[in-house]
Design an enzyme around this catalytic site. Structure first.
Site, short mmCIF file in Angstrom:
data_model
loop_
_atom_site.label_atom_id
_atom_site.label_comp_id
_atom_site.label_asym_id
_atom_site.label_seq_id
_atom_site.Cartn_x
_atom_site.Cartn_y
_atom_site.Cartn_z
N HIS A 155 0.82 -1.22 0.00
CA HIS A 155 0.00 0.00 0.00
C HIS A 155 0.84 1.26 0.00
O HIS A 155 2.05 1.22 0.21
CB HIS A 155 -0.97 -0.01 1.19
CG HIS A 155 -0.33 0.00 2.54
ND1 HIS A 155 0.16 1.14 3.12
CD2 HIS A 155 -0.13 -1.00 3.43
CE1 HIS A 155 0.66 0.85 4.32
NE2 HIS A 155 0.49 -0.45 4.53
N CYS A 171 3.34 -4.77 6.67
CA CYS A 171 2.92 -4.43 5.31
C CYS A 171 4.09 -3.85 4.52
O CYS A 171 5.10 -3.41 5.07
CB CYS A 171 1.78 -3.43 5.34
SG CYS A 171 0.21 -4.13 5.89
#
Length: 195
Positions: A155, A171
């Site tokens: 992301h 992440c």
């Protein structure tokens, strides 16, 4: 070594590398993207983490994403023996994740719902609507294994100064303009290898 010799060697090296790396322009963005991107903090970028098209040496099929957590680089394999390289931030040692997954979902300016274990560690984190202040940034690719959400994402970020570091809770973070570029290239079902 004399100054002139160092300059000549540096220039020759730059010319040789120019054949291996090709800087790429930023993708076109919508008016909403432009407005929201303008509200995200800016950060100096180390050239080692810049987006480049380069020769593919992965041996993977086109459409595959490879994340090298040690180098803090993400590679997207293109047809014709090329790949796109992007600088990333990765999970710190306590939260790093490795493995193989698939992109099962893609979202623009996604809402953020921190997992329960993150809320236990950091009670101050809250669900956040998509937008410039959202930690997931401009785009998110949701990683699944065997049909189950891993809770790990590739992301964007509202902290671009952390690209190149091991700072996340697992992440893979990218500069917003880079995650938009990747998002536009990646198909649902794409293979993702994080090593």
């Amino acid at each position: 070594m004399p100054y002139l010799s160092r300059v000549v060697i540096a220039a020759a090296t730059a010319i040789l590398l120019a054949g291996c790396y090709t800087a790429t322009p930023d993708p076109e963005v919508s008016s909403r993207d432009a407005e929201w991107l303008a509200q995200v903090p800016k950060a100096e970028q180390d050239p080692i983490y810049a987006r480049y098209m380069m020769k593919d040496d992965t041996g993977e099929e086109p459409g595959t994403i490879i994340v090298d957590t040690k180098a803090r680089q993400l590679y997207y394999v293109l047809p014709g023996g090329k790949m796109m390289r992007y600088g990333v931030a990765v999970g710190n040692e306590a939260f790093g994740w490795t493995g193989t997954a698939v992109v099962q979902r893609k979202a623009e300016w996604p809402d953020w719902h921190p997992p329960a274990e993150m809320k236990q560690r950091w009670p101050h984190v809250r669900d956040t609507k998509g937008g410039p202040g959202n930690p997931l940034g401009a785009r998110a690719l949701y990683l699944y294994q065997n049909g189950k959400d891993t809770l790990y994402r590739i992301h964007g970020t509202n902290e671009p100064e952390k690209i190149g570091r091991a700072e996340s809770s697992g992440c893979i973070r990218m500069r917003n303009i880079d995650v938009i570029d990747l998002y536009n290239r990646v198909q649902s079902g794409a293979k993702v290898i994080v090593k």
